[in-house]
Design a protein around this motif. Structure first.
Motif, PDB file in Angstrom:
ATOM      1  N   MET A  90       0.832  -1.199   0.000  1.00 15.92           N
ATOM      2  CA  MET A  90       0.000   0.000   0.000  1.00 15.92           C
ATOM      3  C   MET A  90       0.865   1.247   0.000  1.00 15.92           C
ATOM      4  O   MET A  90       1.886   1.308   0.674  1.00 15.92           O
ATOM      5  CB  MET A  90      -0.909   0.005   1.224  1.00 15.92           C
ATOM      6  CG  MET A  90      -1.896   1.155   1.215  1.00 15.92           C
ATOM      7  SD  MET A  90      -3.375   0.738   2.138  1.00 15.92           S
ATOM      8  CE  MET A  90      -4.551   1.902   1.487  1.00 15.92           C
ATOM      9  N   PHE A  92       0.544   5.391   0.650  1.00 14.61           N
ATOM     10  CA  PHE A  92      -0.385   6.286   1.322  1.00 14.61           C
ATOM     11  C   PHE A  92      -0.251   7.720   0.810  1.00 14.61           C
ATOM     12  O   PHE A  92       0.786   8.127   0.289  1.00 14.61           O
ATOM     13  CB  PHE A  92      -0.114   6.293   2.827  1.00 14.61           C
ATOM     14  CG  PHE A  92      -0.297   4.954   3.480  1.00 14.61           C
ATOM     15  CD1 PHE A  92      -1.501   4.602   4.060  1.00 14.61           C
ATOM     16  CD2 PHE A  92       0.753   4.036   3.517  1.00 14.61           C
ATOM     17  CE1 PHE A  92      -1.672   3.364   4.665  1.00 14.61           C
ATOM     18  CE2 PHE A  92       0.593   2.801   4.120  1.00 14.61           C
ATOM     19  CZ  PHE A  92      -0.616   2.468   4.696  1.00 14.61           C
ATOM     20  N   GLN A  94       0.072  10.298   2.699  1.00 16.63           N
ATOM     21  CA  GLN A  94       1.093  11.000   3.501  1.00 16.63           C
ATOM     22  C   GLN A  94       2.419  10.245   3.548  1.00 16.63           C
ATOM     23  O   GLN A  94       3.193  10.406   4.493  1.00 16.63           O
ATOM     24  CB  GLN A  94       0.582  11.208   4.922  1.00 16.63           C
ATOM     25  CG  GLN A  94      -0.664  12.072   5.037  1.00 16.63           C
ATOM     26  CD  GLN A  94      -0.385  13.519   4.729  1.00 16.63           C
ATOM     27  OE1 GLN A  94       0.766  13.925   4.640  1.00 16.63           O
ATOM     28  NE2 GLN A  94      -1.432  14.300   4.534  1.00 16.63           N
ATOM     29  N   ASN A  96       4.013   8.121   4.856  1.00 12.80           N
ATOM     30  CA  ASN A  96       4.197   7.267   6.035  1.00 12.80           C
ATOM     31  C   ASN A  96       5.499   6.501   6.027  1.00 12.80           C
ATOM     32  O   ASN A  96       5.556   5.337   6.425  1.00 12.80           O
ATOM     33  CB  ASN A  96       3.034   6.275   6.189  1.00 12.80           C
ATOM     34  CG  ASN A  96       1.730   6.977   6.497  1.00 12.80           C
ATOM     35  OD1 ASN A  96       1.746   8.162   6.828  1.00 12.80           O
ATOM     36  ND2 ASN A  96       0.634   6.292   6.389  1.00 12.80           N
ATOM     37  N   LEU A  97       6.579   7.139   5.569  1.00 13.17           N
ATOM     38  CA  LEU A  97       7.891   6.510   5.712  1.00 13.17           C
ATOM     39  C   LEU A  97       8.269   6.509   7.180  1.00 13.17           C
ATOM     40  O   LEU A  97       7.762   7.301   7.964  1.00 13.17           O
ATOM     41  CB  LEU A  97       8.934   7.269   4.894  1.00 13.17           C
ATOM     42  CG  LEU A  97       8.746   7.213   3.381  1.00 13.17           C
ATOM     43  CD1 LEU A  97       9.836   8.018   2.687  1.00 13.17           C
ATOM     44  CD2 LEU A  97       8.758   5.781   2.889  1.00 13.17           C
ATOM     45  N   PHE A  98       9.175   5.602   7.562  1.00  9.70           N
ATOM     46  CA  PHE A  98       9.605   5.550   8.958  1.00  9.70           C
ATOM     47  C   PHE A  98      10.750   6.551   9.150  1.00  9.70           C
ATOM     48  O   PHE A  98      11.855   6.334   8.661  1.00  9.70           O
ATOM     49  CB  PHE A  98      10.063   4.132   9.314  1.00  9.70           C
ATOM     50  CG  PHE A  98       9.019   3.086   9.014  1.00  9.70           C
ATOM     51  CD1 PHE A  98       7.703   3.278   9.401  1.00  9.70           C
ATOM     52  CD2 PHE A  98       9.351   1.926   8.336  1.00  9.70           C
ATOM     53  CE1 PHE A  98       6.731   2.331   9.120  1.00  9.70           C
ATOM     54  CE2 PHE A  98       8.386   0.970   8.051  1.00  9.70           C
ATOM     55  CZ  PHE A  98       7.074   1.176   8.436  1.00  9.70           C
ATOM     56  N   PRO A  99      10.486   7.665   9.863  1.00  6.74           N
ATOM     57  CA  PRO A  99      11.462   8.757   9.885  1.00  6.74           C
ATOM     58  C   PRO A  99      12.750   8.418  10.630  1.00  6.74           C
ATOM     59  O   PRO A  99      13.757   9.074  10.435  1.00  6.74           O
ATOM     60  CB  PRO A  99      10.710   9.888  10.607  1.00  6.74           C
ATOM     61  CG  PRO A  99       9.668   9.197  11.409  1.00  6.74           C
ATOM     62  CD  PRO A  99       9.288   7.967  10.649  1.00  6.74           C
ATOM     63  N   HIS A 100      12.717   7.397  11.497  1.00  6.08           N
ATOM     64  CA  HIS A 100      13.906   7.072  12.288  1.00  6.08           C
ATOM     65  C   HIS A 100      14.806   6.088  11.561  1.00  6.08           C
ATOM     66  O   HIS A 100      15.856   5.720  12.082  1.00  6.08           O
ATOM     67  CB  HIS A 100      13.493   6.515  13.638  1.00  6.08           C
ATOM     68  CG  HIS A 100      12.698   5.238  13.549  1.00  6.08           C
ATOM     69  ND1 HIS A 100      11.510   5.166  12.879  1.00  6.08           N
ATOM     70  CD2 HIS A 100      12.954   4.005  14.006  1.00  6.08           C
ATOM     71  CE1 HIS A 100      11.046   3.932  12.944  1.00  6.08           C
ATOM     72  NE2 HIS A 100      11.900   3.204  13.619  1.00  6.08           N
ATOM     73  N   PHE A 142      17.969  10.064   5.380  1.00  2.02           N
ATOM     74  CA  PHE A 142      16.755   9.833   6.143  1.00  2.02           C
ATOM     75  C   PHE A 142      15.585  10.489   5.423  1.00  2.02           C
ATOM     76  O   PHE A 142      15.767  11.480   4.700  1.00  2.02           O
ATOM     77  CB  PHE A 142      16.897  10.396   7.551  1.00  2.02           C
ATOM     78  CG  PHE A 142      17.779   9.546   8.426  1.00  2.02           C
ATOM     79  CD1 PHE A 142      17.240   8.481   9.135  1.00  2.02           C
ATOM     80  CD2 PHE A 142      19.137   9.783   8.508  1.00  2.02           C
ATOM     81  CE1 PHE A 142      18.040   7.679   9.932  1.00  2.02           C
ATOM     82  CE2 PHE A 142      19.944   8.982   9.300  1.00  2.02           C
ATOM     83  CZ  PHE A 142      19.396   7.930  10.009  1.00  2.02           C
ATOM     84  N   PRO A 143      14.362   9.942   5.587  1.00  2.00           N
ATOM     85  CA  PRO A 143      13.209  10.454   4.841  1.00  2.00           C
ATOM     86  C   PRO A 143      13.037  11.966   4.955  1.00  2.00           C
ATOM     87  O   PRO A 143      12.698  12.619   3.972  1.00  2.00           O
ATOM     88  CB  PRO A 143      12.028   9.719   5.493  1.00  2.00           C
ATOM     89  CG  PRO A 143      12.600   8.444   5.973  1.00  2.00           C
ATOM     90  CD  PRO A 143      14.006   8.757   6.404  1.00  2.00           C
ATOM     91  N   GLY A 144      13.286  12.529   6.149  1.00  2.00           N
ATOM     92  CA  GLY A 144      13.094  13.968   6.322  1.00  2.00           C
ATOM     93  C   GLY A 144      14.003  14.824   5.478  1.00  2.00           C
ATOM     94  O   GLY A 144      13.800  16.024   5.363  1.00  2.00           O
ATOM     95  N   GLN A 151      10.078  11.189  -1.416  1.00  2.00           N
ATOM     96  CA  GLN A 151       9.571  10.335  -0.336  1.00  2.00           C
ATOM     97  C   GLN A 151       8.521   9.370  -0.858  1.00  2.00           C
ATOM     98  O   GLN A 151       8.511   8.194  -0.502  1.00  2.00           O
ATOM     99  CB  GLN A 151       8.962  11.195   0.775  1.00  2.00           C
ATOM    100  CG  GLN A 151       9.996  11.962   1.573  1.00  2.00           C
ATOM    101  CD  GLN A 151       9.410  12.533   2.853  1.00  2.00           C
ATOM    102  OE1 GLN A 151       8.709  11.856   3.583  1.00  2.00           O
ATOM    103  NE2 GLN A 151       9.705  13.781   3.126  1.00  2.00           N
ATOM    104  N   ARG A 158       9.389   0.852  -1.231  1.00  2.76           N
ATOM    105  CA  ARG A 158       9.252   0.073   0.005  1.00  2.76           C
ATOM    106  C   ARG A 158       8.160  -0.991  -0.149  1.00  2.76           C
ATOM    107  O   ARG A 158       8.337  -2.147   0.248  1.00  2.76           O
ATOM    108  CB  ARG A 158       8.909   1.000   1.172  1.00  2.76           C
ATOM    109  CG  ARG A 158       8.690   0.269   2.475  1.00  2.76           C
ATOM    110  CD  ARG A 158       8.449   1.219   3.614  1.00  2.76           C
ATOM    111  NE  ARG A 158       7.151   1.882   3.528  1.00  2.76           N
ATOM    112  CZ  ARG A 158       6.675   2.701   4.451  1.00  2.76           C
ATOM    113  NH1 ARG A 158       7.395   2.977   5.520  1.00  2.76           N
ATOM    114  NH2 ARG A 158       5.497   3.264   4.316  1.00  2.76           N
ATOM    115  N   ALA A 159       7.037  -0.580  -0.746  1.00  7.76           N
ATOM    116  CA  ALA A 159       5.957  -1.538  -0.952  1.00  7.76           C
ATOM    117  C   ALA A 159       6.406  -2.649  -1.905  1.00  7.76           C
ATOM    118  O   ALA A 159       6.137  -3.826  -1.679  1.00  7.76           O
ATOM    119  CB  ALA A 159       4.718  -0.837  -1.486  1.00  7.76           C
TER     120      ALA A 159
END
Lengths: 249, 403
Positions: A90, A92, A94, A96-100, A142-144, A151, A158-159
């Motif tokens: 899926m 999204f 937004q 919804n990547l994992f920022p850490h 990192f995603p940020g 992103q 990732r999916a």
């Protein structure tokens, strides 16, 4: 464009859903998506289109009707839900990547953890996927530190890294600045030419026109119209579709 | 020099009103500073500290067994140097790491000065003084070696180093209390800084997992779990710690399995743990609330199970948010250990009260309390520094990807 088969991947029959606050979001929605098919779902906001595709990987439950995904009936059985989620990716609105986690770790987390594949092998695959979506050089960031478009491309990669048979897109370009929409749509278009089954909720008319095999209009929790894009946009059979098209075109 | 003068003028005397305020404040500070220095250097009788240094450090721990504490101290110092050096040799991947950044050089100098001066000022035997110098030298030596060669072990290094701490903690417990062939030393003989740190570290280590579980319980969808957690948290937060401490001495014997709380010292440690867990749960809950729901959905849609989602996606992000509040909690927990003196434990404050009750040191309260304050300040400053370093290390230098 590759031609889809007639083997159904997703079958939803008379799906009804009430939210806990009593809102009747789905009122008997039907949809069949065949293997390799690209289906675009359109409709005004509040029509239940996001809720509908989120039932396909059990992010939302439903109270009536049946859904089966790749031959697995969705029920309250947790094992079924996990099995379905492994087959369905899926993307999204937004991201919804994992920022850490770094971009690369975002991709490798689930294949290593869920499928138990060796990390080195998954990393190789992840780097190839990042190259395919055009951001191989960002793997360690990192995603940020990335733009919205980048992103969202990471989110798609990732999916894909879980090698799903079905990809769901929930308004993937709605949160993006206009100049970044194109880069994401191009990635999605390239995907559509492969064997993967895609269900896309979007307002991007051009994408629907040129990439979709079928376009679906949802309104007030039901599927109103289902047609090939050339028919959908030029000669729809329902008054409701015409009104919707008048508003967006 | 001229630049300095200009800066002083700009910052202290920009307008007439500011100038008056600056002069008044400077005068006050100087006056108070001189008063304090005069007291500390000429009037205060520091003999009370010098004569009772051992008592403040370890209480009535038997002298012939104190080598065990020294051994533990040597091990702790070596482990500290090792961790420090290995951390510096493995900088975060997106940062260039100097092996000896400015703060580290400053810390090394400070440690050297304190390590030389304090044992001398306490008037310790030369043999004891040299042990402290040895400890400082060991710390800096291990720090240097680990920094120099830490990279050779690759990513295995930090993991091994992280493992030494729990091992060392268990070993320390054995060294302090006896067992495995060592003579047993009853907890009633532990005291001073040793007991304070022991109680605080025990409670900090155990309240952490307990607090996380309570926070998760409070957000759970199972009513029994949720209401149980809420009830526990609100009850503990509604009662003063001192009440709970007295209560614990009376009822903990019935509540916990027999072997767990046989001694007053352990009962107090458990009460501190249960008390801190309730507050910690609230800090963790705030952290959990700060993680967007989309993170949960993304992890679940990738097929991660609920425990995997928590461990790999939600908790790491929640902890980063909750860390400052959690460390604040740990610091106040450390200070709350002074309440144990009221239930008759000889931790730092309890020891201080026996010392002040000694006719030989009557009226030396100010010296004792000041020493206590400085000791606590040092411990809390160490906790604070450690947490800030951890925060920087956990921070991926990013804004969250989703809103």
């Amino acid at each position: 464009m590759s031609q889809p088969s007639t083997e159904p991947m997703i079958e939803a029959r008379a799906v009804e859903k009430w939210y806990p606050n009593g809102f009747h979001a789905l009122r008997g929605a039907d949809l069949t998506v065949n293997r390799g098919e690209v289906v675009v779902i359109m409709g005004p906001s509040g029509s239940g289109k996001s809720t509908f595709i989120r039932t396909f990987n059990a992010l939302e439950d439903f109270q009536k009707g049946q859904i089966s995904v790749d031959g697995i009936a969705l029920s309250n059985d947790l094992r079924n839900i996990d099995a379905v989620r492994r087959e369905v990716g899926m993307v999204f609105q937004q991201f919804n990547l994992f920022p850490h986690l770094s971009v690369l770790e975002n991709l490798t987390l689930a294949p290593v953890l869920v499928r138990g594949r060796p990390r080195a092998e998954v990393e190789g695959q992840a780097r190839r996927l990042l190259e395919r979506v055009g951001i191989a050089e960002q793997a360690e960031k990192f995603p940020g530190q990335l733009s919205g478009g980048q992103q969202q491309r990471v989110a798609i990669a990732r999916a894909l890294c879980m090698e799903p048979r079905i990809l769901l897109f929930d308004e993937p370009t709605s949160a993006l600045d206009p100049e970044m929409v194109r880069e994401v749509l191009e990635v999605m278009q390239a995907l559509a030419n492969e064997d993967i089954t895609m269900v896309v909720v979007t307002h991007e008319v051009k994408f629907a026109r040129h990439v979709a095999h079928r376009v679906v209009l949802m309104s007030e929790g039901v599927v109103v119209e289902e047609a090939a894009p050339e028919v959908f946009f030029t000669n729809p059979s329902h008054q409701r579709t015409r009104r919707f098209l008048d508003q967006i075109l | 020099m001229a630049a300095l003068l200009r800066r002083i003028r700009r910052e202290l005397f920009p307008t007439r009103g500011d100038a008056v305020l600056s002069v008044a404040l400077l005068g006050l500070i100087t006056l108070a500073g001189f008063g304090f220095l005069h007291w500390a250097l000429f009037q205060a009788r520091w003999l009370v500290i010098q004569a009772n240094a051992t008592l403040f450090a370890v209480g009535r721990y038997p002298i012939e067994q104190q080598w065990r504490l020294w051994l533990l101290l040597w091990l702790l110092v070596a482990a500290t140097g090792l961790s420090w050096g290995v951390l510096r040799s493995h900088p975060r991947r997106d940062r260039t790491g100097a092996l000896w950044p400015r703060n580290d050089r400053l810390a090394a100098v400070l440690l050297g000065v304190v390590g030389l001066w304090v044992p001398w000022a306490l008037g310790l035997d030369l043999s004891l003084q040299s042990r402290w110098w040895g400890l400082v030298i060991l710390l800096l030596l291990v720090r240097w070696l680990a920094g120099r060669f830490g990279r050779r072990f690759g990513s295995l290094g930090p993991r091994l180093v992280a493992l030494t701490w729990p091992v060392l903690y268990l070993l320390g417990m054995v060294l302090i209390s006896g067992g495995l062939g060592l003579v047993s030393v009853s907890p009633s003989e532990w005291g001073g800084l040793l007991l304070t740190l022991l109680e605080a570290s025990f409670a900090i280590l155990l309240c952490f997992p307990l607090g996380v579980l309570l926070a998760l319980g409070r957000r759970s969808e199972l009513p029994l779990l949720r209401w149980g957690s809420v009830l526990y948290i609100e009850f503990i937060r509604g009662a003063p710690l001192i009440t709970l401490l007295f209560l614990g001495q009376n009822i903990l014997g019935f509540l916990l399995p027999g072997g767990l709380a046989p001694e007053r010292v352990w009962r107090a440690a458990w009460v501190l743990t249960f008390f801190a867990a309730a507050y910690l749960a609230e800090a963790v809950r705030a952290g959990l609330a700060a993680v967007p729901g989309g993170q949960f959905e993304a992890a679940r849609s990738l097929g991660l199970s609920y425990p995997q989602t928590l461990a790999k996606v939600v908790l790491p992000q929640a902890m980063r948010v909750a860390l400052p509040a959690m460390v604040g909690q740990f610091i106040s927990l450390l200070q709350d250990t002074t309440l144990l003196s009221l239930i008759g434990l000889m931790e730092l404050l309890g020891t201080a009260r026996t010392v002040m009750a000694n006719p030989a040191f009557l009226g030396k309260n100010a010296e004792v309390y000041l020493t206590l304050a400085v000791l606590f300040w040092c411990c809390c400053a160490a906790l604070g520094l450690g947490s800030r370093a951890l925060e920087r290390r956990l921070d991926p230098q990013t804004v969250p990807s989703s809103t």
